[in-house]
Design a protein around this motif. Structure first.
Motif, mmCIF file in Angstrom:
data_model
loop_
_atom_site.group_PDB
_atom_site.id
_atom_site.type_symbol
_atom_site.label_atom_id
_atom_site.label_comp_id
_atom_site.label_asym_id
_atom_site.label_seq_id
_atom_site.Cartn_x
_atom_site.Cartn_y
_atom_site.Cartn_z
ATOM 1 N N GLY A 148 -7.785 11.298 -7.657
ATOM 2 C CA GLY A 148 -6.591 10.803 -6.811
ATOM 3 C C GLY A 148 -6.941 9.689 -5.815
ATOM 4 O O GLY A 148 -6.160 8.642 -5.561
ATOM 5 N N LEU A 149 -8.298 9.786 -5.410
ATOM 6 C CA LEU A 149 -8.636 8.804 -4.390
ATOM 7 C C LEU A 149 -8.400 7.554 -4.748
ATOM 8 O O LEU A 149 -8.570 6.499 -4.182
ATOM 9 N N ILE A 150 -8.351 7.020 -6.189
ATOM 10 C CA ILE A 150 -8.298 5.848 -6.680
ATOM 11 C C ILE A 150 -7.184 5.192 -6.179
ATOM 12 O O ILE A 150 -6.922 3.996 -6.331
ATOM 13 N N VAL A 151 -6.248 6.104 -6.212
ATOM 14 C CA VAL A 151 -4.911 5.628 -5.747
ATOM 15 C C VAL A 151 -4.662 5.522 -4.117
ATOM 16 O O VAL A 151 -4.115 4.697 -3.576
ATOM 17 N N PHE A 152 -5.039 6.867 -3.891
ATOM 18 C CA PHE A 152 -4.762 7.036 -2.195
ATOM 19 C C PHE A 152 -5.511 6.152 -1.499
ATOM 20 O O PHE A 152 -5.015 5.670 -0.313
ATOM 21 N N ILE A 153 -6.730 5.648 -1.593
ATOM 22 C CA ILE A 153 -7.715 4.590 -0.830
ATOM 23 C C ILE A 153 -6.945 3.571 -0.725
ATOM 24 O O ILE A 153 -6.518 2.890 0.266
ATOM 25 N N PRO A 154 -6.550 2.773 -2.046
ATOM 26 C CA PRO A 154 -5.736 1.472 -1.836
ATOM 27 C C PRO A 154 -4.243 1.713 -0.973
ATOM 28 O O PRO A 154 -3.916 1.034 -0.229
ATOM 29 N N GLY A 155 -3.833 3.072 -1.067
ATOM 30 C CA GLY A 155 -2.502 3.163 -0.596
ATOM 31 C C GLY A 155 -2.796 3.272 1.075
ATOM 32 O O GLY A 155 -1.895 2.818 1.774
ATOM 33 N N SER A 156 -4.027 3.779 1.514
ATOM 34 C CA SER A 156 -4.397 3.781 2.894
ATOM 35 C C SER A 156 -4.301 2.273 3.349
ATOM 36 O O SER A 156 -3.979 2.049 4.465
ATOM 37 N N PHE A 157 -4.895 1.395 2.573
ATOM 38 C CA PHE A 157 -5.119 -0.014 2.909
ATOM 39 C C PHE A 157 -3.589 -0.649 2.833
ATOM 40 O O PHE A 157 -3.497 -1.294 3.761
ATOM 41 N N ALA A 158 -2.717 -0.345 2.065
ATOM 42 C CA ALA A 158 -1.495 -0.918 2.196
ATOM 43 C C ALA A 158 -0.889 -0.461 3.360
ATOM 44 O O ALA A 158 -0.021 -1.024 4.041
ATOM 45 N N GLY A 159 -0.922 0.644 3.854
ATOM 46 C CA GLY A 159 -0.383 1.244 5.145
ATOM 47 C C GLY A 159 -0.902 0.557 6.254
ATOM 48 O O GLY A 159 -0.254 -0.056 7.244
ATOM 49 N N ALA A 160 -2.092 0.271 6.162
ATOM 50 C CA ALA A 160 -3.142 -0.476 7.384
ATOM 51 C C ALA A 160 -2.512 -2.152 7.433
ATOM 52 O O ALA A 160 -2.240 -2.695 8.330
ATOM 53 N N LYS A 161 -2.404 -2.491 6.284
ATOM 54 C CA LYS A 161 -1.958 -3.977 5.984
ATOM 55 C C LYS A 161 -0.464 -4.079 6.611
ATOM 56 O O LYS A 161 -0.127 -5.168 7.384
ATOM 57 N N ILE A 162 0.404 -3.156 6.318
ATOM 58 C CA ILE A 162 1.911 -3.213 6.935
ATOM 59 C C ILE A 162 1.922 -3.124 8.171
ATOM 60 O O ILE A 162 2.455 -3.940 8.917
ATOM 61 N N ALA A 163 0.999 -2.145 8.706
ATOM 62 C CA ALA A 163 1.040 -2.040 10.315
ATOM 63 C C ALA A 163 0.267 -3.246 10.891
ATOM 64 O O ALA A 163 0.674 -3.597 12.129
ATOM 65 N N GLN A 164 -0.505 -4.109 10.044
ATOM 66 C CA GLN A 164 -1.048 -5.366 10.811
ATOM 67 C C GLN A 164 0.069 -6.171 11.061
ATOM 68 O O GLN A 164 0.173 -6.875 12.178
ATOM 69 N N ARG A 165 0.914 -6.289 9.937
ATOM 70 C CA ARG A 165 2.172 -7.182 10.090
ATOM 71 C C ARG A 165 3.134 -6.849 11.225
ATOM 72 O O ARG A 165 3.591 -7.808 11.827
#
Length: 239
Positions: free
Chosen positions: A193-210
């Motif tokens: 599941g980390l294949i999905v969850f790690i990119p998901g964590s990046f997506a959350g961080a990217k949203i936070a950056q904006r």
């Protein structure tokens, strides 16, 4: 494995953790323990937390300051070990409520004295790092305590987030090594599941950056303070 609820939790926790510099574990652990035993939960959350700190450094790399990271982080790591040795005879409920009261008092002071600021020098960084590490060791909650002291410097947004991420990355690397040495492993379903969850964590961080880009610098510390106050309420009411 419940992929969707875990992915949503990872996305939200990573976003909040990036924006505030803390809170990923606070949000993610209660979700994961619904599905997995505590050791596997801690390992999984540690991995997501580790990547979350990497994303902070990648997305806010312009704010990285070696001097601040070393002056704040090294004394903090040493003081954490000292503080951790003093807590075994004190009930955890009392510790949580004391910490919640300390954070709430600090946040209220910030809102009353909005101009409060400690100049970030080598000396003040070392003192702040030592105190934050000491209290983190005593109370067992590193991120919120570290952010409490870092906000006193009223740092630029990128510097605050990158500093919090760099220090936490070292701590996370250490604790993941401990989990591995103790034989804790993820079940195969969660590992894949980390294949999905790690990119998901990046997506959350990217949203936070904006979101961070949209927050004026003069208001950023207040935003972090609001999240600190929420943590304080949680510690006091639900220790």
């Amino acid at each position: 494995m419940q992929v969707l609820p875990i992915l949503i939790a990872v996305l939200v926790a990573s976003g909040v953790g990036t924006l505030t510099g803390f809170g990923t574990s606070t949000l993610l652990v209660p979700v994961m323990v619904l599905f997995y035993p505590v050791p596997e939960t801690l390992l999984f959350v540690g991995i997501i937390h580790w990547f979350g700190n990497v994303w902070k450094l990648v997305l806010f790399r312009e704010g990285f300051r070696w001097g601040l990271v070393l002056s704040f982080g090294v004394p903090g790591l040493v003081a954490t070990a000292i503080g951790a040795k003093l807590v075994f005879d004190i009930p955890s409920v009392i510790l949580s409520r004391v910490l919640g009261g300390m954070i709430a008092a600090y946040v209220l002071y910030l809102f009353v004295q909005s101009s409060f600021r400690v100049r970030p020098t080598v000396v003040t960084g070392a003192v702040g790092g030592a105190l934050s590490g000491f209290f983190a060791g005593i109370f067992g909650i590193g991120g919120a305590v570290r952010s409490l002291f870092l906000t006193a410097f009223d740092l630029p947004k990128a510097v605050y987030i990158a500093t919090a991420g760099a220090i936490a990355l070292v701590i996370d690397t250490t604790r993941l090594s401990v989990y591995a040495s103790e034989g804790v492993r993820l079940p195969s379903s969660l590992l894949w599941g980390l294949i999905v969850f790690i990119p998901g964590s990046f997506a959350g961080a990217k949203i936070a950056q904006r979101l961070v880009d949209r927050i004026p610098q003069k208001n950023f510390r207040k935003v972090v303070a609001v999240f600190l106050l929420l943590i304080a309420v949680k510690l006091i009411v639900w220790p």
